[in-house]
Scaffold this motif. Structure first.
Motif, PDB file in Angstrom:
ATOM      1  N   ASN A 294       0.811  -1.213   0.000  1.00 30.37           N
ATOM      2  CA  ASN A 294       0.000   0.000   0.000  1.00 30.37           C
ATOM      3  C   ASN A 294       0.849   1.270   0.000  1.00 30.37           C
ATOM      4  N   GLY A 295       2.105   1.141  -0.407  1.00 31.84           N
ATOM      5  CA  GLY A 295       2.932   2.320  -0.655  1.00 31.84           C
ATOM      6  C   GLY A 295       3.693   2.884   0.530  1.00 31.84           C
ATOM      7  N   ILE A 296       3.767   2.132   1.630  1.00 29.13           N
ATOM      8  CA  ILE A 296       4.548   2.601   2.793  1.00 29.13           C
ATOM      9  C   ILE A 296       5.939   1.977   2.743  1.00 29.13           C
ATOM     10  N   LYS A 297       6.974   2.814   2.796  1.00 36.78           N
ATOM     11  CA  LYS A 297       8.346   2.284   2.790  1.00 36.78           C
ATOM     12  C   LYS A 297       8.707   1.771   4.188  1.00 36.78           C
ATOM     13  N   THR A 298       9.204   0.521   4.238  1.00 34.10           N
ATOM     14  CA  THR A 298       9.605  -0.059   5.524  1.00 34.10           C
ATOM     15  C   THR A 298      11.029  -0.599   5.410  1.00 34.10           C
ATOM     16  N   HIS A 299      11.591  -0.962   6.560  1.00 36.14           N
ATOM     17  CA  HIS A 299      12.953  -1.528   6.556  1.00 36.14           C
ATOM     18  C   HIS A 299      12.950  -3.017   6.207  1.00 36.14           C
ATOM     19  N   TYR A 300      11.754  -3.622   6.096  1.00 38.62           N
ATOM     20  CA  TYR A 300      11.646  -5.081   5.921  1.00 38.62           C
ATOM     21  C   TYR A 300      12.123  -5.532   4.545  1.00 38.62           C
ATOM     22  N   LYS A 301      12.955  -6.581   4.531  1.00 41.12           N
ATOM     23  CA  LYS A 301      13.437  -7.166   3.270  1.00 41.12           C
ATOM     24  C   LYS A 301      12.816  -8.537   3.040  1.00 41.12           C
ATOM     25  N   LYS A 302      13.115  -9.482   3.964  1.00 41.88           N
ATOM     26  CA  LYS A 302      12.523 -10.815   3.821  1.00 41.88           C
ATOM     27  C   LYS A 302      12.607 -11.592   5.130  1.00 41.88           C
ATOM     28  N   THR A 303      11.833 -12.679   5.159  1.00 37.33           N
ATOM     29  CA  THR A 303      11.837 -13.560   6.326  1.00 37.33           C
ATOM     30  C   THR A 303      12.909 -14.618   6.133  1.00 37.33           C
ATOM     31  N   LEU A 304      13.762 -14.807   7.156  1.00 39.87           N
ATOM     32  CA  LEU A 304      14.837 -15.804   7.048  1.00 39.87           C
ATOM     33  C   LEU A 304      14.398 -17.138   7.635  1.00 39.87           C
ATOM     34  N   ASP A 305      13.769 -17.084   8.814  1.00 37.90           N
ATOM     35  CA  ASP A 305      13.191 -18.290   9.421  1.00 37.90           C
ATOM     36  C   ASP A 305      12.134 -17.822  10.409  1.00 37.90           C
ATOM     37  N   SER A 306      11.677 -18.728  11.292  1.00 39.92           N
ATOM     38  CA  SER A 306      10.502 -18.407  12.112  1.00 39.92           C
ATOM     39  C   SER A 306      10.703 -17.232  13.086  1.00 39.92           C
ATOM     40  N   THR A 307      11.955 -16.913  13.417  1.00 42.25           N
ATOM     41  CA  THR A 307      12.165 -15.799  14.364  1.00 42.25           C
ATOM     42  C   THR A 307      13.116 -14.722  13.838  1.00 42.25           C
ATOM     43  N   HIS A 308      13.508 -14.805  12.573  1.00 44.62           N
ATOM     44  CA  HIS A 308      14.496 -13.840  12.056  1.00 44.62           C
ATOM     45  C   HIS A 308      14.030 -13.161  10.766  1.00 44.62           C
TER      46      HIS A 308
END
Ligand code: UDP
Length: 239
Positions: free
Chosen positions: A64-78
């Motif tokens: 929805n057009g909001i820039k975040t620091h999130y790139k990807k999920t590595l595993d269940s807690t990272h």
């Protein structure tokens, strides 16, 4: 992505360096704290729930057009995230009066606010995270630019609209929440930290049952069961 040294440990997460100077790994912990860490707990699996919920909500916001620091999920807690310089303010958005707002101003708990309220709190455990205004932000040199403060407020309102509209479809009222922002390497302000039942209040639309950290704060039952319910509803809607 190889995890390197621990660079920061907070109440709910650990932040690790990676081989790429522009990326960090956020590890979601099972620890729970409330009342400026005066109340402490631990719930196995809580970190994984918050990790999953945060990643789904970051993806929803990005769509929805909001820039975040999130790139990807590595595993269940990272999660792999862009490295940002976190601004030392908590941006709190409120749709309904409860918590510290009701206590501080004597506003009836559960009262729908006449408009969305955005507040800044100075992130300082020793001072107890005091509420601050735009001028305090400038005096504290969090930023000297009014446009940055206006941007934080407008992003917070946009995020509220996106999340509120999403959660009502799964019968959850978004009561209030806390956001943190950071400055990335392009000098842009982006959403960072996490969005989870640790940092939001969710009430069931029909029963007003609390499905967030208030379950822990107020000893209302099993925190994990509440967080699992939030995740189940998010997944049912497909964030
Ligand atoms: N909040 C948070 N971290 C904090 C303070 C508040 O995530 O250090 C969240 C809290 O979960 C709620 C909203 O911000 O969703 C507003 O919290 P409030 O100011 O009412 O404080 P509280 O009652 O939690 O002390």
């Amino acid at each position: 992505m190889q995890q390197k040294e621990l660079i920061y440990e907070g109440k709910g997460k650990k932040i690790f360096a990676t081989e790429d100077a522009n990326l960090i790994i956020a590890e979601f912990k099972d620890d729970l704290t409330a009342f400026n860490a005066q109340k402490k707990g631990n719930e196995t699996g809580k970190g994984a729930l918050n990790c999953k919920i945060s990643s789904l909500l970051f993806e929803l916001l990005e769509k929805n057009g909001i820039k975040t620091h999130y790139k990807k999920t590595l595993d269940s807690t990272h999660l792999l995230c862009d490295k940002v310089r976190i601004l030392p303010i908590e941006v709190v958005v409120r749709n309904v009066a409860t918590g510290s707002l009701s206590k501080r101003l004597g506003i009836k708990d559960g009262l729908e606010l006449p408009f969305v309220l955005v507040e800044f709190y100075y992130k300082d455990d020793v001072l107890g995270d005091p509420i601050i205004n735009d001028e305090h932000c400038k005096i504290l040199n969090i930023t000297q630019k009014q446009e940055d403060l206006d941007f934080l407020k407008s992003q917070a309102r946009k995020i509220n609209t996106i999340l509120k509209d999403f959660f009502i479809k799964v019968n959850l009222r978004l009561i209030d929440f806390k956001l943190e922002f950071g400055i990335n390497k392009e000098n842009q302000i982006v959403l960072a930290d996490e969005i989870s039942p640790d940092s939001c209040r969710f009430w069931d639309k029909d029963t007003n049952e609390k499905l967030d950290k208030d379950v822990f704060r107020q000893n209302l039952g099993n925190v994990k069961v509440a967080y699992e319910e939030v995740l189940k509803r998010i997944l049912s809607q497909g964030a």
